[in-house]
Design an enzyme around this catalytic site. Structure first.
Site, PDB file in Angstrom:
ATOM      1  N   ASN A  31       8.838  21.273 -31.270  1.00 23.60           N
ATOM      2  CA  ASN A  31       8.460  20.828 -29.933  1.00 23.60           C
ATOM      3  C   ASN A  31       8.760  19.360 -29.646  1.00 23.60           C
ATOM      4  O   ASN A  31       9.040  18.990 -28.504  1.00 23.60           O
ATOM      5  CB  ASN A  31       6.957  21.050 -29.707  1.00 23.60           C
ATOM      6  CG  ASN A  31       6.585  22.508 -29.610  1.00 23.60           C
ATOM      7  OD1 ASN A  31       7.414  23.347 -29.250  1.00 23.60           O
ATOM      8  ND2 ASN A  31       5.347  22.842 -29.934  1.00 23.60           N
ATOM      9  N   HIS A  45      18.018  32.251 -22.590  1.00 25.81           N
ATOM     10  CA  HIS A  45      18.989  31.174 -22.769  1.00 25.81           C
ATOM     11  C   HIS A  45      20.137  31.252 -21.770  1.00 25.81           C
ATOM     12  O   HIS A  45      21.094  30.477 -21.864  1.00 25.81           O
ATOM     13  CB  HIS A  45      19.522  31.181 -24.193  1.00 25.81           C
ATOM     14  CG  HIS A  45      18.549  30.656 -25.191  1.00 25.81           C
ATOM     15  ND1 HIS A  45      18.802  30.589 -26.544  1.00 25.81           N
ATOM     16  CD2 HIS A  45      17.287  30.159 -25.038  1.00 25.81           C
ATOM     17  CE1 HIS A  45      17.750  30.069 -27.175  1.00 25.81           C
ATOM     18  NE2 HIS A  45      16.820  29.812 -26.275  1.00 25.81           N
ATOM     19  N   THR A  46      20.047  32.160 -20.810  1.00 26.95           N
ATOM     20  CA  THR A  46      21.011  32.159 -19.720  1.00 26.95           C
ATOM     21  C   THR A  46      20.798  30.963 -18.788  1.00 26.95           C
ATOM     22  O   THR A  46      21.655  30.660 -17.957  1.00 26.95           O
ATOM     23  CB  THR A  46      20.942  33.467 -18.918  1.00 26.95           C
ATOM     24  OG1 THR A  46      21.976  33.476 -17.944  1.00 26.95           O
ATOM     25  CG2 THR A  46      19.602  33.631 -18.217  1.00 26.95           C
ATOM     26  N   ARG A 106      10.393  28.222 -21.106  1.00 28.20           N
ATOM     27  CA  ARG A 106      10.277  27.981 -22.548  1.00 28.20           C
ATOM     28  C   ARG A 106       8.833  27.661 -22.940  1.00 28.20           C
ATOM     29  O   ARG A 106       8.389  27.994 -24.039  1.00 28.20           O
ATOM     30  CB  ARG A 106      11.205  26.838 -22.936  1.00 28.20           C
ATOM     31  CG  ARG A 106      11.338  26.614 -24.442  1.00 28.20           C
ATOM     32  CD  ARG A 106      12.506  25.692 -24.735  1.00 28.20           C
ATOM     33  NE  ARG A 106      12.641  25.431 -26.151  1.00 28.20           N
ATOM     34  CZ  ARG A 106      12.595  24.225 -26.703  1.00 28.20           C
ATOM     35  NH1 ARG A 106      12.403  23.159 -25.943  1.00 28.20           N
ATOM     36  NH2 ARG A 106      12.738  24.071 -28.005  1.00 28.20           N
ATOM     37  N   HIS A 121       6.677  29.018 -26.201  1.00 24.53           N
ATOM     38  CA  HIS A 121       6.111  28.125 -27.201  1.00 24.53           C
ATOM     39  C   HIS A 121       4.583  28.128 -27.158  1.00 24.53           C
ATOM     40  O   HIS A 121       3.945  27.715 -28.125  1.00 24.53           O
ATOM     41  CB  HIS A 121       6.675  26.711 -27.009  1.00 24.53           C
ATOM     42  CG  HIS A 121       8.060  26.568 -27.541  1.00 24.53           C
ATOM     43  ND1 HIS A 121       8.417  25.585 -28.438  1.00 24.53           N
ATOM     44  CD2 HIS A 121       9.178  27.302 -27.325  1.00 24.53           C
ATOM     45  CE1 HIS A 121       9.698  25.722 -28.741  1.00 24.53           C
ATOM     46  NE2 HIS A 121      10.183  26.753 -28.069  1.00 24.53           N
TER      47      HIS A 121
END
Length: 353
Positions: free
Chosen positions: A117, A216-217, A85, A89
């Site tokens: 965040n 997102h797994t 992630r 970001h």
């Protein structure tokens, strides 16, 4: 110089701590999706980036990173998702330049305090440990931006996902941009229309959106990120009708209407620590955790819905597209050449040390 097989061998062994086995799916000519053409991996090479960038200056970079990731993920599998992630970001805010790692300082307003965040992104201590090891092995050579990229790829592979040839050579920014972090990072309750706009702003298309959502797994989300879906989806004090009933009750019991905002639930309830295609199967069943997950299927976009279905049916296709899309994302506006710097400490610019 250690061969790439040596490095991958170490990664393969490490993966048994939590996922049993690895499968690598390089792009193949037999994989395609009707109505969705994806450009070849690395179709737009970035000047200054190269997959063998550190061949002469730090050939041991990969094998320096691997054992630290192995230890951190074996201790807490969730950190793999956190490190992946960080790449998102970072790259979505003024490009892939490690601006997300900077702490508040006299001339820096940290992106860590931006709304998407704050109390959310994590894994900084692992990046610190990797960077310290790289500094010891090859002083002021491997950038923090490349450290984030290496950690993201390693975390994906160690979780059972695909390996990709990683262009390196990014340099580090001397600035952060909280305003841009608040503007450019998609919120968990985003509509499909907004998601498409967020990704298009970064030069990413619908295939990239669906493939990269597959990150997102692995990982988890806080109740505050999806509580709206449980109790007030359309500001009518009613739940999201697209939530599968039993899944709704499971979430509601873990995330009460009042309190519990910081409690976490897996983004993929079937295999939250394994990088596979079960995320898409769950989305098809109405069990996508975030609104931004479920709208990929319910958002009334035939191309996007078709991709969700294709990835649910064909993990190899998902991996192939994921490799292409994550490579493309990792090439967003990097600093190269003499721009930026190579930070010694990823949390602060060099002149502050």
């Amino acid at each position: 110089m250690a061969s790439i097989n040596t490095v991958l061998g170490a990664i393969f062994v490490a993966s048994f701590y939590f996922c049993g086995s690895l499968a690598f799916f390089p792009p193949g000519p037999g994989h395609h999706h009707e109505g969705a053409h994806h450009p070849p991996i690395g179709s737009a090479p970035i000047p200054g980036l190269s997959t063998d960038y550190y061949r002469l200056t730090c050939p041991q970079a990969d094998e320096t990173v691997a054992p630290i990731l192995k230890k951190a993920i074996a201790k807490e599998p969730r950190v793999a998702a956190s490190l992946l992630r960080l790449l998102f970001h970072d790259c979505f805010v003024q490009g892939c330049d490690a601006s997300v790692l900077l702490d508040d300082a006299e001339e820096v307003v940290s992106e860590k305090n931006a709304i998407p965040n704050k109390d959310s992104i994590r894994g900084f201590e692992v990046i610190d440990e990797i960077k310290a090891a790289l500094e010891e092995a090859c002083p002021q050579t491997v950038s923090c931006a490349d450290t984030v990229a290496l950690a993201a790829r390693g975390s994906t592979v160690l979780s059972g996902g695909p390996y990709w040839e990683l262009p390196l050579g990014r340099r580090d920014s001397r600035t952060a941009n909280m305003k841009l972090a608040n503007k450019n990072l998609p919120p968990p309750n985003a509509t499909l229309h907004r998601l498409i706009k967020f990704f298009r702003r970064q030069g990413l298309d619908k295939v990239d959106l669906v493939a990269l959502s597959g990150s997102h797994t692995i990982g988890s989300a806080r109740c505050v990120s999806f509580k709206q879906r449980l109790y007030n989806q359309h500001r009518d004090n009613r739940p999201d009708s697209t939530l599968e009933t039993s899944f709704y009750h499971t979430l509601a019991s873990a995330c009460p209407r009042a309190g519990g905002d910081g409690e976490i639930r897996p983004l993929d309830l079937v295999s939250p620590s394994r990088f596979d295609n079960s995320y898409y199967k769950l989305v098809l069943e109405g069990k996508g955790l975030l609104n931004s997950d479920e709208v990929l299927w319910t958002g009334r976009d035939p191309e996007i819905a078709g991709l969700v279905k294709s990835y649910a049916e064909d993990e190899a296709l998902f991996f192939e597209h994921y490799v292409s899309s994550v490579t493309k994302m990792g090439n967003i506006n990097p600093l190269t050449g003499h721009d930026g710097e190579i930070r010694k400490n990823c949390r602060r610019v060099n002149q502050e040390i």
